[in-house]
Design a protein around this motif. Structure first.
Motif, PDB file in Angstrom:
ATOM      1  N   TYR A  18       0.908  -1.424  -0.169  1.00 36.87           N
ATOM      2  CA  TYR A  18       0.128  -0.418  -0.025  1.00 36.87           C
ATOM      3  C   TYR A  18       0.719   0.989  -0.221  1.00 36.87           C
ATOM      4  O   TYR A  18       2.025   1.273  -0.216  1.00 36.87           O
ATOM      5  CB  TYR A  18      -1.346  -0.004   1.225  1.00 36.87           C
ATOM      6  CG  TYR A  18      -2.120  -0.863   1.396  1.00 36.87           C
ATOM      7  CD1 TYR A  18      -2.870  -1.242   0.709  1.00 36.87           C
ATOM      8  CD2 TYR A  18      -1.746  -2.598   1.559  1.00 36.87           C
ATOM      9  CE1 TYR A  18      -3.984  -1.793   0.562  1.00 36.87           C
ATOM     10  CE2 TYR A  18      -2.361  -3.580   2.273  1.00 36.87           C
ATOM     11  CZ  TYR A  18      -4.018  -2.874   1.266  1.00 36.87           C
ATOM     12  OH  TYR A  18      -4.757  -4.290   1.308  1.00 36.87           O
ATOM     13  N   TRP A  19       0.161   2.055   0.262  1.00 40.19           N
ATOM     14  CA  TRP A  19       1.190   3.689  -0.812  1.00 40.19           C
ATOM     15  C   TRP A  19       1.906   4.273   1.209  1.00 40.19           C
ATOM     16  O   TRP A  19       1.153   3.822   2.311  1.00 40.19           O
ATOM     17  CB  TRP A  19      -0.173   4.906  -0.181  1.00 40.19           C
ATOM     18  CG  TRP A  19      -0.598   4.707  -1.746  1.00 40.19           C
ATOM     19  CD1 TRP A  19      -1.314   4.326  -2.763  1.00 40.19           C
ATOM     20  CD2 TRP A  19       0.014   5.645  -3.140  1.00 40.19           C
ATOM     21  NE1 TRP A  19      -2.337   4.574  -3.539  1.00 40.19           N
ATOM     22  CE2 TRP A  19      -0.188   5.711  -4.134  1.00 40.19           C
ATOM     23  CE3 TRP A  19       1.225   6.535  -3.143  1.00 40.19           C
ATOM     24  CZ2 TRP A  19      -0.086   6.363  -4.952  1.00 40.19           C
ATOM     25  CZ3 TRP A  19       2.157   6.836  -3.801  1.00 40.19           C
ATOM     26  CH2 TRP A  19       1.256   7.234  -5.077  1.00 40.19           C
ATOM     27  N   HIS A  20       2.921   4.357   0.717  1.00 44.21           N
ATOM     28  CA  HIS A  20       3.428   4.322   2.241  1.00 44.21           C
ATOM     29  C   HIS A  20       4.442   6.387   2.423  1.00 44.21           C
ATOM     30  O   HIS A  20       5.586   6.280   1.607  1.00 44.21           O
ATOM     31  CB  HIS A  20       4.679   4.106   2.962  1.00 44.21           C
ATOM     32  CG  HIS A  20       5.759   4.013   4.121  1.00 44.21           C
ATOM     33  ND1 HIS A  20       4.824   3.775   5.390  1.00 44.21           N
ATOM     34  CD2 HIS A  20       6.513   4.448   4.022  1.00 44.21           C
ATOM     35  CE1 HIS A  20       6.070   4.303   6.010  1.00 44.21           C
ATOM     36  NE2 HIS A  20       7.227   5.079   5.187  1.00 44.21           N
ATOM     37  N   GLY A  21       3.734   7.416   2.347  1.00 40.66           N
ATOM     38  CA  GLY A  21       4.311   8.327   2.516  1.00 40.66           C
ATOM     39  C   GLY A  21       4.016   8.761   0.690  1.00 40.66           C
ATOM     40  O   GLY A  21       2.814   8.375   0.069  1.00 40.66           O
ATOM     41  N   THR A  22       5.016   9.576   0.380  1.00 40.56           N
ATOM     42  CA  THR A  22       4.812   9.184  -1.240  1.00 40.56           C
ATOM     43  C   THR A  22       5.009   8.715  -2.175  1.00 40.56           C
ATOM     44  O   THR A  22       5.455   8.262  -3.215  1.00 40.56           O
ATOM     45  CB  THR A  22       6.299  10.394  -1.374  1.00 40.56           C
ATOM     46  OG1 THR A  22       7.682   9.731  -1.118  1.00 40.56           O
ATOM     47  CG2 THR A  22       6.136  11.433  -0.586  1.00 40.56           C
TER      48      THR A  22
ATOM     49  N   GLN B  31       4.400   4.244  -3.479  1.00 43.81           N
ATOM     50  CA  GLN B  31       3.413   4.119  -4.101  1.00 43.81           C
ATOM     51  C   GLN B  31       3.518   2.076  -3.656  1.00 43.81           C
ATOM     52  O   GLN B  31       4.301   2.016  -4.073  1.00 43.81           O
ATOM     53  CB  GLN B  31       2.892   4.259  -5.611  1.00 43.81           C
ATOM     54  CG  GLN B  31       4.231   3.876  -6.514  1.00 43.81           C
ATOM     55  CD  GLN B  31       4.247   4.310  -8.374  1.00 43.81           C
ATOM     56  OE1 GLN B  31       2.721   4.767  -8.146  1.00 43.81           O
ATOM     57  NE2 GLN B  31       4.674   4.257  -8.762  1.00 43.81           N
ATOM     58  N   PRO B  32       2.366   1.292  -4.384  1.00 34.78           N
ATOM     59  CA  PRO B  32       2.178  -0.029  -4.067  1.00 34.78           C
ATOM     60  C   PRO B  32       3.716  -0.419  -5.223  1.00 34.78           C
ATOM     61  O   PRO B  32       3.180   0.169  -6.095  1.00 34.78           O
ATOM     62  CB  PRO B  32       1.132  -0.792  -4.120  1.00 34.78           C
ATOM     63  CG  PRO B  32       0.308   0.826  -3.757  1.00 34.78           C
ATOM     64  CD  PRO B  32       0.581   2.212  -3.982  1.00 34.78           C
ATOM     65  N   GLY B  33       4.621  -1.337  -4.368  1.00 32.76           N
ATOM     66  CA  GLY B  33       5.288  -2.169  -5.631  1.00 32.76           C
ATOM     67  C   GLY B  33       7.036  -1.152  -4.892  1.00 32.76           C
ATOM     68  O   GLY B  33       7.670  -2.017  -5.755  1.00 32.76           O
ATOM     69  N   ASP B  34       6.613  -0.428  -4.858  1.00 31.06           N
ATOM     70  CA  ASP B  34       8.013   0.523  -4.500  1.00 31.06           C
ATOM     71  C   ASP B  34       8.501  -0.138  -3.879  1.00 31.06           C
ATOM     72  O   ASP B  34       8.327  -0.563  -3.083  1.00 31.06           O
ATOM     73  CB  ASP B  34       8.115   1.462  -3.895  1.00 31.06           C
ATOM     74  CG  ASP B  34       7.509   2.585  -5.146  1.00 31.06           C
ATOM     75  OD1 ASP B  34       7.045   2.548  -6.576  1.00 31.06           O
ATOM     76  OD2 ASP B  34       7.229   4.030  -4.563  1.00 31.06           O
ATOM     77  N   VAL B  35      10.355  -0.635  -3.698  1.00 32.17           N
ATOM     78  CA  VAL B  35      10.428  -1.267  -3.131  1.00 32.17           C
ATOM     79  C   VAL B  35      11.501  -0.112  -2.048  1.00 32.17           C
ATOM     80  O   VAL B  35      12.679   1.112  -2.303  1.00 32.17           O
ATOM     81  CB  VAL B  35      11.794  -2.339  -3.483  1.00 32.17           C
ATOM     82  CG1 VAL B  35      12.587  -2.173  -3.012  1.00 32.17           C
ATOM     83  CG2 VAL B  35      11.149  -3.482  -4.592  1.00 32.17           C
ATOM     84  N   ILE B  36      11.276  -0.614  -0.957  1.00 29.50           N
ATOM     85  CA  ILE B  36      12.069   1.209   0.012  1.00 29.50           C
ATOM     86  C   ILE B  36      13.517   0.037   1.520  1.00 29.50           C
ATOM     87  O   ILE B  36      12.737  -1.227   1.370  1.00 29.50           O
ATOM     88  CB  ILE B  36      11.644   1.810   0.846  1.00 29.50           C
ATOM     89  CG1 ILE B  36       9.819   1.115   1.095  1.00 29.50           C
ATOM     90  CG2 ILE B  36      10.671   2.495  -0.002  1.00 29.50           C
ATOM     91  CD1 ILE B  36       9.194   1.602   2.398  1.00 29.50           C
ATOM     92  N   ASP B  37      14.389   0.692   1.644  1.00 28.90           N
ATOM     93  CA  ASP B  37      14.982   0.488   2.628  1.00 28.90           C
ATOM     94  C   ASP B  37      13.908   0.752   4.350  1.00 28.90           C
ATOM     95  O   ASP B  37      13.348   1.726   4.296  1.00 28.90           O
ATOM     96  CB  ASP B  37      16.223   0.968   2.772  1.00 28.90           C
ATOM     97  CG  ASP B  37      16.560   0.913   1.361  1.00 28.90           C
ATOM     98  OD1 ASP B  37      16.982  -0.662   0.838  1.00 28.90           O
ATOM     99  OD2 ASP B  37      17.700   0.843   1.204  1.00 28.90           O
ATOM    100  N   VAL B  38      14.297  -0.150   5.017  1.00 33.40           N
ATOM    101  CA  VAL B  38      13.314   0.554   6.228  1.00 33.40           C
ATOM    102  C   VAL B  38      14.253  -0.387   7.428  1.00 33.40           C
ATOM    103  O   VAL B  38      15.132  -1.208   7.385  1.00 33.40           O
ATOM    104  CB  VAL B  38      11.955  -0.365   6.580  1.00 33.40           C
ATOM    105  CG1 VAL B  38      10.946   0.074   5.411  1.00 33.40           C
ATOM    106  CG2 VAL B  38      11.545  -1.941   6.361  1.00 33.40           C
ATOM    107  N   ASP B  39      13.897   0.154   8.660  1.00 30.74           N
ATOM    108  CA  ASP B  39      14.679   0.213   9.650  1.00 30.74           C
ATOM    109  C   ASP B  39      13.361  -1.391   9.844  1.00 30.74           C
ATOM    110  O   ASP B  39      12.606  -1.473  10.100  1.00 30.74           O
ATOM    111  CB  ASP B  39      15.419   0.552  11.183  1.00 30.74           C
ATOM    112  CG  ASP B  39      13.529   1.292  11.698  1.00 30.74           C
ATOM    113  OD1 ASP B  39      12.252   0.655  12.075  1.00 30.74           O
ATOM    114  OD2 ASP B  39      13.757   2.841  12.006  1.00 30.74           O
ATOM    115  N   ASP B  40      14.644  -1.555  11.469  1.00 29.80           N
ATOM    116  CA  ASP B  40      13.997  -3.422  12.357  1.00 29.80           C
ATOM    117  C   ASP B  40      12.647  -2.934  12.871  1.00 29.80           C
ATOM    118  O   ASP B  40      11.894  -3.809  12.603  1.00 29.80           O
ATOM    119  CB  ASP B  40      14.446  -4.015  13.336  1.00 29.80           C
ATOM    120  CG  ASP B  40      15.513  -4.521  12.322  1.00 29.80           C
ATOM    121  OD1 ASP B  40      16.076  -5.130  11.211  1.00 29.80           O
ATOM    122  OD2 ASP B  40      16.944  -4.878  12.918  1.00 29.80           O
TER     123      ASP B  40
END
Length: 63
Positions: A8-12, A14-23
């Protein structure tokens, strides 16, 4: 640092984007259902569903 694909959307992003996150973000986003899949994760493996406890045999009381 885990990389995730968004469901789903997270900030800017869109669904399908690959992002880095912390634990911490990973756990929160999985809890909320916003993670489609974990792409890589060196620190924390993907959680597996816990096994359901066995039901007691019918006709017997548990103490």
């Amino acid at each position: 640092m885990p990389r995730i694909e968004l469901a789903y959307w997270h900030g800017t992003h869109q669904p399908g984007d690959v992002i880095d996150v912390d634990d911490v973000q990973l756990r929160e986003m999985q809890r909320d259902g916003r993670v489609a899949r974990v792409v890589t994760s060196a620190a924390a493996p993907e959680p597996t569903p816990a096994a359901e406890p066995e039901a007691p045999e019918p006709g017997r009381k548990r103490r």
